[in-house]
Design an enzyme around this catalytic site. Structure first.
Site, PDB file in Angstrom:
ATOM      1  N   GLY A   1       0.747  -5.168   0.856  1.00  0.00           N
ATOM      2  CA  GLY A   1      -0.558  -5.277   0.087  1.00  0.00           C
ATOM      3  C   GLY A   1      -0.265  -5.910  -1.422  1.00  0.00           C
ATOM      4  O   GLY A   1      -1.060  -6.342  -2.059  1.00  0.00           O
TER       5      GLY A   1
ATOM      6  N   GLU B   1      -0.598  -9.436  -0.767  1.00  0.00           N
ATOM      7  CA  GLU B   1      -2.061  -9.734  -0.636  1.00  0.00           C
ATOM      8  C   GLU B   1      -2.916  -9.761  -1.743  1.00  0.00           C
ATOM      9  O   GLU B   1      -3.609 -10.756  -1.865  1.00  0.00           O
ATOM     10  CB  GLU B   1      -2.717  -8.482   0.337  1.00  0.00           C
TER      11      GLU B   1
ATOM     12  N   GLU C   1       4.532  -5.156   7.271  1.00  0.00           N
ATOM     13  CA  GLU C   1       3.839  -4.149   8.150  1.00  0.00           C
ATOM     14  C   GLU C   1       4.090  -3.971   9.380  1.00  0.00           C
ATOM     15  O   GLU C   1       4.047  -2.796  10.082  1.00  0.00           O
ATOM     16  CB  GLU C   1       2.288  -4.567   8.038  1.00  0.00           C
TER      17      GLU C   1
ATOM     18  N   ALA D   1       0.837  -1.248   0.020  1.00  0.00           N
ATOM     19  CA  ALA D   1       0.083   0.026   0.038  1.00  0.00           C
ATOM     20  C   ALA D   1       0.988   1.195   0.155  1.00  0.00           C
ATOM     21  O   ALA D   1       1.953   1.266   0.522  1.00  0.00           O
ATOM     22  CB  ALA D   1      -0.953   0.088   1.204  1.00  0.00           C
TER      23      ALA D   1
HETATM   24  C1  HXC Z   1       4.903   4.440  -1.168  1.00  0.00           C
HETATM   25  C2  HXC Z   1       6.996   3.553  -1.943  1.00  0.00           C
HETATM   26  C3  HXC Z   1       6.560   2.266  -1.324  1.00  0.00           C
HETATM   27  C4  HXC Z   1       5.330   2.150  -0.627  1.00  0.00           C
HETATM   28  C5  HXC Z   1       8.498   1.972  -2.194  1.00  0.00           C
HETATM   29  N1  HXC Z   1       8.094   3.408  -2.182  1.00  0.00           N
HETATM   30  N2  HXC Z   1       7.577   1.170  -1.363  1.00  0.00           N
HETATM   31  N3  HXC Z   1       6.129   4.518  -1.749  1.00  0.00           N
HETATM   32  N4  HXC Z   1       4.477   3.108  -0.654  1.00  0.00           N
HETATM   33  N5  HXC Z   1       4.687   1.070  -0.217  1.00  0.00           N
HETATM   34  C6  HXC Z   1       8.833   4.294  -3.018  1.00  0.00           C
HETATM   35  C7  HXC Z   1      10.019   4.779  -2.263  1.00  0.00           C
HETATM   36  O1  HXC Z   1       9.546   5.832  -1.346  1.00  0.00           O
HETATM   37  C8  HXC Z   1      10.950   5.350  -3.458  1.00  0.00           C
HETATM   38  O2  HXC Z   1      10.656   6.727  -3.676  1.00  0.00           O
HETATM   39  C9  HXC Z   1      10.857   4.486  -4.504  1.00  0.00           C
HETATM   40  O3  HXC Z   1       9.480   3.778  -4.184  1.00  0.00           O
HETATM   41  C10 HXC Z   1      11.911   3.499  -4.464  1.00  0.00           C
HETATM   42  O4  HXC Z   1      12.041   3.042  -3.363  1.00  0.00           O
HETATM   43  P1  HXC Z   1      13.280   2.844  -2.415  1.00  0.00           P
HETATM   44  O5  HXC Z   1      12.737   2.435  -1.005  1.00  0.00           O
HETATM   45  O6  HXC Z   1      14.100   4.047  -2.482  1.00  0.00           O
HETATM   46  O7  HXC Z   1      13.817   1.404  -3.020  1.00  0.00           O
HETATM   47  P2  HXC Z   1      14.931   0.411  -2.271  1.00  0.00           P
HETATM   48  O8  HXC Z   1      15.827   1.050  -1.267  1.00  0.00           O
HETATM   49  O9  HXC Z   1      15.676  -0.379  -3.208  1.00  0.00           O
HETATM   50  O10 HXC Z   1      13.931  -0.358  -1.410  1.00  0.00           O
HETATM   51  C11 HXC Z   1      12.938  -0.956  -1.670  1.00  0.00           C
HETATM   52  C12 HXC Z   1      11.998  -1.553  -0.756  1.00  0.00           C
HETATM   53  C13 HXC Z   1      11.410  -0.513  -0.076  1.00  0.00           C
HETATM   54  C14 HXC Z   1      12.596  -2.629   0.206  1.00  0.00           C
HETATM   55  C15 HXC Z   1      10.747  -2.505  -1.300  1.00  0.00           C
HETATM   56  O11 HXC Z   1      10.822   0.617  -0.877  1.00  0.00           O
HETATM   57  C16 HXC Z   1      10.368  -0.528   1.136  1.00  0.00           C
HETATM   58  O12 HXC Z   1      10.492  -1.383   2.185  1.00  0.00           O
HETATM   59  N6  HXC Z   1       9.163  -0.140   0.868  1.00  0.00           N
HETATM   60  C17 HXC Z   1       8.017  -0.490   1.575  1.00  0.00           C
HETATM   61  C18 HXC Z   1       7.617  -1.912   1.615  1.00  0.00           C
HETATM   62  C19 HXC Z   1       6.343  -2.048   2.801  1.00  0.00           C
HETATM   63  O13 HXC Z   1       6.543  -1.722   3.854  1.00  0.00           O
HETATM   64  N7  HXC Z   1       5.328  -2.495   2.203  1.00  0.00           N
HETATM   65  C20 HXC Z   1       3.991  -2.694   3.173  1.00  0.00           C
HETATM   66  C21 HXC Z   1       3.316  -1.202   3.208  1.00  0.00           C
HETATM   67  S1  HXC Z   1       2.087  -1.152   4.019  1.00  0.00           S
HETATM   68  P3  HXC Z   1      11.348   7.831  -4.062  1.00  0.00           P
HETATM   69  O14 HXC Z   1      10.217   9.050  -4.123  1.00  0.00           O
HETATM   70  O15 HXC Z   1      12.073   8.228  -2.538  1.00  0.00           O
HETATM   71  O16 HXC Z   1      12.234   7.320  -4.953  1.00  0.00           O
HETATM   72  C22 HXC Z   1       0.671  -2.266   3.112  1.00  0.00           C
HETATM   73  C23 HXC Z   1      -0.497  -2.287   3.950  1.00  0.00           C
HETATM   74  C24 HXC Z   1      -1.603  -2.884   3.000  1.00  0.00           C
HETATM   75  O17 HXC Z   1       0.926  -2.674   2.387  1.00  0.00           O
HETATM   76  C25 HXC Z   1      -3.052  -2.572   3.578  1.00  0.00           C
HETATM   77  C26 HXC Z   1      -3.977  -2.959   2.737  1.00  0.00           C
HETATM   78  C27 HXC Z   1      -5.445  -2.663   3.440  1.00  0.00           C
END
Ligand code: HXC
Length: 264
Positions: free
Chosen positions: A115, A118, A138, A70
């Site tokens: 997500g 998911e 998460e 997400a």
């Molecule tokens: C918004 C995101 C994002 C996310 C990555 N980006 N994941 N933006 N939401 N979930 C963006 C970063 O901010 C960054 O933007 C660009 O994508 C590249 O990501 P980086 O972090 O710079 O890349 P890297 O260092 O290679 O790391 C990759 C990664 C990391 C390990 C996947 O991005 C990460 O941990 N992302 C979050 C993963 C996560 O926690 N997912 C769960 C979310 S909560 P910029 O602008 O800086 O270039 C969820 C709940 C679902 O999913 C609920 C459903 C109801």
């Protein structure tokens, strides 16, 4: 014939009997915002209603991610009530994916997190490159999955490993995901298209209506007691026997020829 609908955050393409839905925010690793999810839902409704479509493929644009979850930016501003309602809405989409009467294949190249996982878990097949990474991280944000992740992960891989992945937020590589039966197939990136095509080719030899009944029997049956699910299976069996395709399938076997199905 190829038909392409270009939307900013989602690509929706129909080619032959296959509809391909591509999450299209590669710079944000295809993170799911409300716009993506709305367009995804619309695309799935269209693909399900289109009698020409036999199989649906869900994938992510670019070479880094299927989907990194997400959109955290969007999540940050939600109140408790908004977050609950958003979770219910995302769950409604993932549950709908399990009810769509057509196979949905997740084609996974890269991060498949939160997500994103998911969505993938609500698909019928998960085909991944060996460099893909899976997880429900998460917990590291002090939130929990809200698109069905706690339940589908547990059903797919069992409580022991599900709780471990949920509580540690660990990311696992595709080979480990395969060992846990979280994915069907793992291939090198250059073999991904062919692996997906092979499954599509196989599914296209089957009756579309039969594939739909199989999907309903498994997915709806999982939510019932065994006794109810067996009765439901019998009802689906009855429906299968009433199709034109089953008449053709049974007759073709007895005639010692290849069956030709029409999806009716
Ligand atoms: C918004 C995101 C994002 C996310 C990555 N980006 N994941 N933006 N939401 N979930 C963006 C970063 O901010 C960054 O933007 C660009 O994508 C590249 O990501 P980086 O972090 O710079 O890349 P890297 O260092 O290679 O790391 C990759 C990664 C990391 C390990 C996947 O991005 C990460 O941990 N992302 C979050 C993963 C996560 O926690 N997912 C769960 C979310 S909560 P910029 O602008 O800086 O270039 C969820 C709940 C679902 O999913 C609920 C459903 C109801």
């Amino acid at each position: 014939m190829t038909e392409v609908h270009r939307k900013t955050v989602l690509l929706y393409e129909k080619h032959g009997k296959v509809a391909t839905v591509t999450l299209n925010r590669p710079k944000a690793l295809n993170a799911l915002n409300t716009g993506v999810l709305k367009d995804l839902r619309d695309a799935l409704v269209d693909a399900e209603a289109d009698a020409d479509i036999h199989v649906i493929v869900l994938t992510g644009a670019g070479d880094r991610a299927f989907c990194a979850g997400a959109d955290i930016q969007e999540l940050r501003d939600k109140s408790a009530i908004e977050a609950r309602d958003w979770s219910l809405w995302v769950q409604e989409i993932t549950s709908y994916m399990e009810r769509v009467r057509k196979p949905i294949l997740a084609k996974i190249n890269g991060f498949c997190l939160g997500g994103g996982l998911e969505l993938a878990m609500a698909c019928d097949f998960r085909i991944a490159t060996d460099k893909s990474l899976f997880g429900l991280p998460e917990v590291n944000l002090a939130i929990i999955p809200g698109g069905g992740g706690t339940q589908r992960l547990t059903r797919l891989i069992g409580k022991t490993k599900a709780l471990e992945l949920l509580m540690t937020g660990t990311r696992i590589y595709a080979e480990e995901a395969l060992r846990l039966t979280l994915v069907n197939t793992v291939v090198p990136v250059e073999a991904l298209d062919a692996a997906v095509e092979a499954v599509i080719k196989e599914l296209r030899t089957k009756s579309a209506v039969t594939l739909g009944l199989l999907k309903l029997a498994v997915n709806n049956g999982l939510e019932m007691s065994l006794e109810q699910a067996l009765y439901y299976e019998a009802e689906c069996f009855g429906s299968a026997l009433a199709t034109e395709d089953s008449r053709e399938g049974l007759k073709a076997f007895l005639d010692k020829r290849k069956a030709e199905f029409k999806g009716k």
